[in-house]
Motif scaffolding. Sequence first.
Motif, mmCIF file in Angstrom:
data_model
loop_
_atom_site.group_PDB
_atom_site.id
_atom_site.type_symbol
_atom_site.label_atom_id
_atom_site.label_comp_id
_atom_site.label_asym_id
_atom_site.label_seq_id
_atom_site.Cartn_x
_atom_site.Cartn_y
_atom_site.Cartn_z
ATOM 1 N N GLY A 129 86.025 24.053 -97.920
ATOM 2 C CA GLY A 129 85.535 24.456 -96.788
ATOM 3 C C GLY A 129 84.138 23.977 -96.209
ATOM 4 O O GLY A 129 84.152 23.778 -95.005
ATOM 5 N N ALA A 154 83.609 21.828 -92.690
ATOM 6 C CA ALA A 154 82.489 22.550 -91.751
ATOM 7 C C ALA A 154 81.643 21.296 -91.313
ATOM 8 O O ALA A 154 81.192 21.070 -90.249
ATOM 9 C CB ALA A 154 81.878 23.706 -92.537
ATOM 10 N N PHE A 214 91.614 25.733 -93.675
ATOM 11 C CA PHE A 214 90.307 25.394 -93.521
ATOM 12 C C PHE A 214 90.037 24.976 -91.797
ATOM 13 O O PHE A 214 88.945 24.596 -91.713
ATOM 14 C CB PHE A 214 90.310 24.053 -94.346
ATOM 15 N N CYS A 261 86.919 26.639 -90.715
ATOM 16 C CA CYS A 261 85.518 26.092 -91.259
ATOM 17 C C CYS A 261 85.171 25.003 -90.339
ATOM 18 O O CYS A 261 84.276 24.747 -89.932
ATOM 19 C CB CYS A 261 85.817 25.607 -92.643
ATOM 20 N N SER A 303 86.407 31.137 -97.872
ATOM 21 C CA SER A 303 85.693 29.761 -97.452
ATOM 22 C C SER A 303 85.062 30.111 -96.039
ATOM 23 O O SER A 303 84.022 29.654 -95.860
ATOM 24 C CB SER A 303 86.587 28.614 -97.310
ATOM 25 N N PHE A 304 85.682 30.723 -95.049
ATOM 26 C CA PHE A 304 85.244 31.235 -93.828
ATOM 27 C C PHE A 304 84.039 31.898 -94.046
ATOM 28 O O PHE A 304 82.743 31.581 -93.283
ATOM 29 C CB PHE A 304 86.260 31.889 -93.038
ATOM 30 N N VAL A 312 81.002 29.850 -95.547
ATOM 31 C CA VAL A 312 80.584 28.747 -94.881
ATOM 32 C C VAL A 312 79.803 29.297 -93.637
ATOM 33 O O VAL A 312 78.723 28.766 -93.131
ATOM 34 C CB VAL A 312 81.682 27.870 -94.104
#
Length: 401
Positions: free
Chosen positions: A56, A60, A215, A218, A275-276, A279
């Motif tokens: 992630g 990003a 992903f 991200c 992950s979101f 990040v």
Amino acid sequence: MTTAPVTEAPRQESAAAEKPGRDRYFDLLRALALFRVVLYHLTGWAWLPLVFPSMGVMFALAGSLMARSLKRPAVQVIRGRMRRLLPPLWLLGVVGVTGMVLQGWGPDADGHPGWWLLHLTFWIVPLSDPPYAEGLPGVHGFIGENWAADLAGPLWYIRAYLWYVLLSPVLLKALRALPVLTILAPIALAVAFEQSYLTLPGERIPSALTDFSTFGACWILGMAHQEGILRRLPRYIVPSVAPVIALAGLWYALHHDFGTGNDLDSMPLAQALWSFGTVFLLLHLSPSWTQWPRRLRPLAGTITLLNSRAVTIYLWHNVCILIAATLWDRLWGFPLLEQNLPGLLESVWPVLALVWVLIGCCVLAFGWAEDLAAKQKPRLWPTGEPRVRARGSRRRAAPRG
């Protein structure tokens, strides 16, 4: 990047003084992400992606860079990104596919020679996963069996990255028009897949869409950071919302038998949420270092090396892990070591050190492809900023600090 002709050096130096340099915070995150990926693929520790969601973070950072580049014409930017991404993949393909063919891989393995040859083109432009041979024997004492599967393991990232690059002009326009909906759209797609609201036939298209749903948010968050959208939010929003989203992903994982062999990588929705949220926090905290903080200066060269050879390290690290584990296992054949140092032979840390030695060898052997792809002078061990040839001049511009 090209510089102004030598005759305009004073103007160039003035512009360079005003232009912000690299974001060292992003360089640190990318280096940490690479180290964590290598450690995770060696150990399989399920908790590592929770400590630091490397994929992630990497998507990003790439999304932020892509948004910054799209201030130039989109076709030019996409061509440049593909030029920098594909040569290291081609080099891996030359070595890997040649080895597979020498061990007997060919059209007969799939039963459809025409399709087999067509799918080989994904080693050139990976719009879908490149094919590889399964079940190949290893080289005794050097590399384990089924090595082609390990070599091909990281290629999903290259395929996903390429699609993000191709979609970025559309995603950026959508982000500017409808920021909240655009950021949350991949999460909504992940929910639709998880709850079977959306099902698609085959493997290649569902695989690509699953990666986007996992992903994509991200990548778009990185673009939103670059566009200044996140900075316009009230300061309390991100610290309030991001942990809730991340904890929702953790809750989902824990209620779906999270553990070794069933970690975030096998739970796309949990991976997407965790992950979101993570990040989101990391971008919110972004200090935007233009110079290295004093405590990190001793590591500046290592971090620069990891960033300069990120694609090479990611593509070759799985093979390095397999070779290191195979070589280390040979030590069990020495009775003196087996009887007196079993703890050392079972430890993961000497193997990790050997893995990084092998990765260093790959950087020396194959890393130059990244310099050529970036139209830079090839360097064996790039721990500093590259020298860039000035357009219309034979002189080299001084490296940026």
